[in-house]
Structures are given as structure tokens and as C-alpha cells.
Design a protein around this motif. Structure first.
Motif, PDB file in Angstrom:
ATOM      1  N   GLU A 168      79.651  49.901  28.495  1.00 32.39           N
ATOM      2  CA  GLU A 168      79.233  50.739  29.556  1.00 32.39           C
ATOM      3  C   GLU A 168      80.380  50.636  30.589  1.00 32.39           C
ATOM      4  O   GLU A 168      80.575  51.758  31.189  1.00 32.39           O
ATOM      5  CB  GLU A 168      77.874  49.927  30.112  1.00 32.39           C
ATOM      6  CG  GLU A 168      76.759  50.132  29.565  1.00 32.39           C
ATOM      7  CD  GLU A 168      75.730  49.193  30.184  1.00 32.39           C
ATOM      8  OE1 GLU A 168      75.672  48.715  31.045  1.00 32.39           O
ATOM      9  OE2 GLU A 168      74.444  49.513  29.396  1.00 32.39           O
ATOM     10  N   ASN A 172      81.987  54.237  31.821  1.00 35.84           N
ATOM     11  CA  ASN A 172      82.195  54.429  33.201  1.00 35.84           C
ATOM     12  C   ASN A 172      83.781  54.794  33.584  1.00 35.84           C
ATOM     13  O   ASN A 172      84.053  55.721  34.534  1.00 35.84           O
ATOM     14  CB  ASN A 172      81.631  53.376  34.099  1.00 35.84           C
ATOM     15  CG  ASN A 172      80.164  53.101  33.769  1.00 35.84           C
ATOM     16  OD1 ASN A 172      79.444  54.231  33.549  1.00 35.84           O
ATOM     17  ND2 ASN A 172      79.675  52.030  34.300  1.00 35.84           N
ATOM     18  N   GLU A 176      85.368  58.168  35.191  1.00 41.52           N
ATOM     19  CA  GLU A 176      86.050  58.443  36.401  1.00 41.52           C
ATOM     20  C   GLU A 176      87.329  59.123  36.077  1.00 41.52           C
ATOM     21  O   GLU A 176      87.773  59.922  36.969  1.00 41.52           O
ATOM     22  CB  GLU A 176      86.115  56.804  36.926  1.00 41.52           C
ATOM     23  CG  GLU A 176      84.858  56.398  37.582  1.00 41.52           C
ATOM     24  CD  GLU A 176      85.057  54.953  38.248  1.00 41.52           C
ATOM     25  OE1 GLU A 176      86.320  54.545  37.943  1.00 41.52           O
ATOM     26  OE2 GLU A 176      84.057  54.367  38.469  1.00 41.52           O
TER      27      GLU A 176
END
Length: 253
Positions: A168, A172, A176
């Protein structure tokens, strides 16, 4: 004597196989078979056809096969010996003393109420009948009888959770990074301005290329001409790409 190297040795030679003589068969085989069947002893291995059945009166009695000895004469009573002395060889222990516990009944009750003896788990690995214990051989799956059989270990659960967290966090981070480096779409006006600028640059390079001398006799002139040709090809390629594609994206630095 023929020489070792000869033309005749190159010709293939047929190998003659030896002919085997026919197998010998005795003329007396049939007569021997007949004599053997006639002289064969009947009931030699299977026993007689009818066996005498023993009568029910001649049954085996208790202690019937034990040897019987003649009765001994009564020995003279020996003198009493002190308590700490060793008994004599002819002394007899005192008989007829019974204890309070009845061992016969207790053994009978224990035999009736007791569980039957379980047979040993063994395996045979040879045709001669060699036996080995199966419990200590490692062939019995004893791990299936454990309380935690089929339950996922705690360290596996902890490791899977850590892997999920790491996955995870990586996803992420990638999102970004993609958002920061998102590509920007050129508008129609910017695209037209870019196309006009490329064409102006091509015209400048082409004008400079037209002013070259007809005779290129030095190395400097030759290199300058090649440089202009490369610039014109690159500009033509860029103009062609922008004219073909109406939607153009530019990466943010």
C-alpha cells in the motif's frame, strides 16, 4: 601371403552363420512318462482320503502331560536352628498360610473389566517377514493429531500484514509521483505557435543552406553542410509529428 593393404579387402564379405543341429529328443520320453504315472505313490503329500475321527471321550485332561515322580519319604524333623542361621537344604517352608486378599477373584475381575490389549502397529518390508514398529518409523502422520493442525501460524499472518502495508505504501508513493510528473496537454494556440516556430527555424536553416558555395572543397565547408542537413531533417521530422497528432502532451520537469 596377401598384403595388409589390398583392393580386395575393400569388397564386403558375407558372413556365414553356423547352422545349429536339431535339438535332441529321446525316443523313450513317452514310455518314461507312462512308467512314472504308474509307479507314482498315491496320497503321498495330501494324506489318506479318510482320516479316523477321534472319539470325544479321549480329550486332553489337565496336567495329563506333566511327568509324575515317586512320592518322597517323610524326612526326620531337624533340630531348630537360630533365627539368623541359614536354613538347611532339607528344610521346607510353612504351607497353608493365606492372606486376606483373594488374588484369584481380583485377577478375574480385572480380566473381565479390563480393556483388550491393542495390537502393535507394525509393517513388513521384505518377503521374508521382517517386522518393524510403525509408530517410530516416521511413516505415521502424527502431526495431524496436533491441536493447532490446519491453523495458520502467527508469524505467517504477521508477515502477510507487513507485506500488505508495504504494498500500500508503494502504491501511494507511485500515485504521488505520477501526480507530480503528470503530463500537460498543449492547447490549439500553443500547438499552432509551436508549429509556426518550427517552420520559421526550418526556413532560416534552409536559407543558410541555399547560400552555401557550389563547390565544397574544404573540410570545414563539408562539415557545415552536413550540420545544416541534419538540422533540416530533424525540423522536418518534428513538423511532421506535430501536424499528424492534434493532441500533444508535455511532461512537467
Amino acid at each position: 601371403m596377401a598384403a595388409q593393404e589390398s583392393i580386395y579387402n575393400l569388397l564386403p564379405r558375407l558372413q556365414e552363420k553356423p547352422v545349429k543341429p536339431p535339438r535332441y529328443i529321446s525316443t523313450f520320453s513317452q514310455s518314461v512318462k507312462l512308467e512314472r504315472e504308474q509307479n507314482k505313490a498315491q496320497c503321498k503329500t495330501m494324506g489318506p482320503a479318510k482320516v479316523a475321527v477321534p472319539s470325544p471321550k479321549n480329550f486332553l485332561k489337565k496336567h495329563s502331560k506333566e511327568p509324575t515322580f515317586p512320592a518322597r519319604e517323610k524326612e526326620q524333623e531337624s533340630k531348630k536352628l537360630p533365627a539368623l542361621s541359614v536354613p538347611r537344604r532339607t528344610d521346607r517352608p510353612v504351607m497353608g498360610i493365606q492372606s486376606k486378599k483373594n488374588f484369584i477373584k481380583t485377577n478375574a475381575v480385572a480380566a473381565i473389566k479390563g480393556l483388550p490389549k491393542k495390537p502393535q502397529h507394525i509393517y513388513v518390508d521384505r518377503r521374508q517377514g521382517d517386522k518393524y514398529l510403525l509408530d517410530t518409523s516416521g511413516l505415521v502422520p502424527k502431526y495431524m493429531k496436533k491441536k493447532d493442525y490446519g491453523v495458520t501460524p502467527k508469524y505467517v499472518i504477521r508477515r502477510s500484514e507487513e507485506m500488505k502495508k508495504a504494498q500500500e505504501e508503494y502504491e501511494n508513493y507511485v500515485l504521488e509521483h505520477l501526480k507530480k510528473n503528470a503530463m500537460k496537454q498543449l492547447s490549439d494556440e500553443e500547438r499552432k505557435c509551436l508549429l509556426q516556430g518550427l517552420k520559421k527555424n526550418w526556413e532560416k536553416v534552409y536559407h543558410e543552406f541555399q547560400h552555401l558555395s557550389v563547390e565544397i572543397d574544404t573540410m570545414r565547408k563539408k562539415l557545415h553542410k552536413e550540420k545544416l542537413e541534419l538540422q533540416m531533417k530533424q525540423l522536418e521530422h518534428d513538423i511532421d509529428v506535430i501536424e499528424k497528432h492534434k493532441v500533444i502532451y508535455i511532461a512537467n520537469e
